[in-house]
Structures are given as C-alpha cells and as structure tokens.
Design a protein around this motif. Structure first.
Motif, PDB file in Angstrom:
ATOM      1  N   MET A  78      29.627  13.801  34.640  1.00  0.00           N
ATOM      2  CA  MET A  78      28.629  13.397  35.627  1.00  0.00           C
ATOM      3  C   MET A  78      29.171  12.306  36.551  1.00  0.00           C
ATOM      4  O   MET A  78      28.948  12.330  37.757  1.00  0.00           O
ATOM      5  CB  MET A  78      27.351  12.913  34.935  1.00  0.00           C
ATOM      6  CG  MET A  78      26.609  14.006  34.174  1.00  0.00           C
ATOM      7  SD  MET A  78      26.097  15.389  35.207  1.00  0.00           S
ATOM      8  CE  MET A  78      24.939  14.585  36.281  1.00  0.00           C
ATOM      9  N   ALA A 133      31.624  13.880  39.011  1.00  0.00           N
ATOM     10  CA  ALA A 133      30.902  14.631  40.041  1.00  0.00           C
ATOM     11  C   ALA A 133      30.202  13.681  41.013  1.00  0.00           C
ATOM     12  O   ALA A 133      30.223  13.895  42.228  1.00  0.00           O
ATOM     13  CB  ALA A 133      29.903  15.586  39.397  1.00  0.00           C
ATOM     14  N   ASP A 134      29.588  12.627  40.479  1.00  0.00           N
ATOM     15  CA  ASP A 134      28.922  11.646  41.344  1.00  0.00           C
ATOM     16  C   ASP A 134      29.918  10.988  42.303  1.00  0.00           C
ATOM     17  O   ASP A 134      29.616  10.789  43.474  1.00  0.00           O
ATOM     18  CB  ASP A 134      28.225  10.568  40.512  1.00  0.00           C
ATOM     19  CG  ASP A 134      26.923  11.031  39.900  1.00  0.00           C
ATOM     20  OD1 ASP A 134      26.429  12.126  40.266  1.00  0.00           O
ATOM     21  OD2 ASP A 134      26.383  10.306  39.047  1.00  0.00           O
ATOM     22  N   THR A 150      29.255  15.600  44.387  1.00  0.00           N
ATOM     23  CA  THR A 150      29.071  17.014  44.124  1.00  0.00           C
ATOM     24  C   THR A 150      28.414  17.173  42.762  1.00  0.00           C
ATOM     25  O   THR A 150      27.953  16.200  42.176  1.00  0.00           O
ATOM     26  CB  THR A 150      30.426  17.761  44.198  1.00  0.00           C
ATOM     27  OG1 THR A 150      30.182  19.157  44.100  1.00  0.00           O
ATOM     28  CG2 THR A 150      31.380  17.324  43.110  1.00  0.00           C
ATOM     29  N   ASN A 151      28.371  18.375  42.268  1.00  0.00           N
ATOM     30  CA  ASN A 151      27.809  18.604  40.934  1.00  0.00           C
ATOM     31  C   ASN A 151      28.956  18.915  39.971  1.00  0.00           C
ATOM     32  O   ASN A 151      30.067  19.223  40.405  1.00  0.00           O
ATOM     33  CB  ASN A 151      26.760  19.720  40.966  1.00  0.00           C
ATOM     34  CG  ASN A 151      27.352  21.035  41.414  1.00  0.00           C
ATOM     35  OD1 ASN A 151      28.294  21.527  40.816  1.00  0.00           O
ATOM     36  ND2 ASN A 151      26.791  21.602  42.473  1.00  0.00           N
ATOM     37  N   THR A 202      29.255  27.082  41.327  1.00  0.00           N
ATOM     38  CA  THR A 202      28.044  26.409  40.866  1.00  0.00           C
ATOM     39  C   THR A 202      27.064  27.396  40.248  1.00  0.00           C
ATOM     40  O   THR A 202      26.273  27.031  39.406  1.00  0.00           O
ATOM     41  CB  THR A 202      27.348  25.644  42.006  1.00  0.00           C
ATOM     42  OG1 THR A 202      27.071  26.548  43.063  1.00  0.00           O
ATOM     43  CG2 THR A 202      28.200  24.502  42.489  1.00  0.00           C
ATOM     44  N   ALA A 244      19.231  18.330  34.262  1.00  0.00           N
ATOM     45  CA  ALA A 244      19.292  16.890  34.494  1.00  0.00           C
ATOM     46  C   ALA A 244      18.547  16.205  33.354  1.00  0.00           C
ATOM     47  O   ALA A 244      17.398  16.536  33.067  1.00  0.00           O
ATOM     48  CB  ALA A 244      18.643  16.543  35.830  1.00  0.00           C
ATOM     49  N   ALA A 262      18.550  13.850  40.990  1.00  0.00           N
ATOM     50  CA  ALA A 262      18.891  15.211  40.549  1.00  0.00           C
ATOM     51  C   ALA A 262      18.371  16.257  41.536  1.00  0.00           C
ATOM     52  O   ALA A 262      19.042  17.249  41.803  1.00  0.00           O
ATOM     53  CB  ALA A 262      18.341  15.461  39.152  1.00  0.00           C
ATOM     54  N   ARG A 286      20.565  16.742  44.363  1.00  0.00           N
ATOM     55  CA  ARG A 286      21.804  17.450  43.988  1.00  0.00           C
ATOM     56  C   ARG A 286      21.525  18.888  43.567  1.00  0.00           C
ATOM     57  O   ARG A 286      22.354  19.534  42.936  1.00  0.00           O
ATOM     58  CB  ARG A 286      22.507  16.685  42.877  1.00  0.00           C
ATOM     59  CG  ARG A 286      23.045  15.353  43.366  1.00  0.00           C
ATOM     60  CD  ARG A 286      23.958  14.720  42.350  1.00  0.00           C
ATOM     61  NE  ARG A 286      24.578  13.550  42.913  1.00  0.00           N
ATOM     62  CZ  ARG A 286      24.273  12.311  42.559  1.00  0.00           C
ATOM     63  NH1 ARG A 286      23.387  12.070  41.631  1.00  0.00           N
ATOM     64  NH2 ARG A 286      24.885  11.298  43.126  1.00  0.00           N
ATOM     65  N   TYR A 313      19.550  20.238  41.315  1.00  0.00           N
ATOM     66  CA  TYR A 313      19.228  20.642  39.939  1.00  0.00           C
ATOM     67  C   TYR A 313      17.898  21.375  39.950  1.00  0.00           C
ATOM     68  O   TYR A 313      17.000  21.045  40.729  1.00  0.00           O
ATOM     69  CB  TYR A 313      19.125  19.417  39.026  1.00  0.00           C
ATOM     70  CG  TYR A 313      20.460  18.900  38.561  1.00  0.00           C
ATOM     71  CD1 TYR A 313      20.967  19.270  37.329  1.00  0.00           C
ATOM     72  CD2 TYR A 313      21.206  18.031  39.347  1.00  0.00           C
ATOM     73  CE1 TYR A 313      22.188  18.790  36.888  1.00  0.00           C
ATOM     74  CE2 TYR A 313      22.426  17.554  38.924  1.00  0.00           C
ATOM     75  CZ  TYR A 313      22.909  17.931  37.687  1.00  0.00           C
ATOM     76  OH  TYR A 313      24.124  17.466  37.260  1.00  0.00           O
TER      77      TYR A 313
END
Length: 102
Positions: free
Chosen positions: A26, A29-30, A34-35, A44, A51, A67, A70, A72
C-alpha cells in the motif's frame, strides 16, 4: 541490517507478516499515486483488493474517502470497539462517503 529484518519477519506469525507485506504494498502504491495492482505490474482488473478501514470514526471516514478516490469498490470496516451506538454511528458515517455500488 537486512538480515536482522529478515530474521525478525521470519519469527512473526504468518498473519503479522501478511500485515507487513500488505502495508508495504500500500505504501509503495501510495508513493507512486496508483493502486497495488498497477504498482506490482499487473492489470488492475486482475487484482481486486478491499480497502481496510480501521481506527476511530474520523480515521475510517478519511480512509474511505481516500480509497474512493483510488477507485476501490469493496471496503472492509472493522467494528467491535466502543459501544454499539458508537459502532452504528461509525458505520453510518462511513456509508455516507461510499459510492452506492459499494
């Protein structure tokens, strides 16, 4: 050093190691905005993650908002702390920031 870190990780329960691995993914990605699926080089659509929303009501609401930005679509809200009324209020506040399809 690296060996000490690996020895420490190996001594932990599998569920705790999984938590560290998840946090690492996480954070990576943060950092790249991105994820985790894209950060790990996959499509993806092939990596579906939920989340995890934990902590105080304010922390859960803030995590839910992040989330949602992004993309989710599934959310896991931890309950069981505080009074029943506090938990119900936490659920309501989080639900209010989630998309209707969640």
């Amino acid at each position: 050093g690296y060996e000490d870190d690996q020895t420490l990780l190996a001594s932990l329960l599998p569920s705790v190691r999984f938590g560290f691995d998840s946090a690492h993914m996480m954070m990576g990605a943060d950092f790249y905005k991105t994820n985790p699926g894209e950060w790990l080089g996959g499509e993806t659509s092939t990596v579906s993650l939920s989340a995890l929303l934990t902590g105080s009501t304010d922390a859960c609401v803030a995590a839910a908002r992040r989330a949602v930005t992004r993309d989710y679509e599934t959310f896991k809200l931890k309950v069981g702390q505080g009074t029943v009324e506090e938990q119900v209020e936490r659920i309501r506040q989080v639900r209010d920031v989630l998309p209707s399809k969640a």
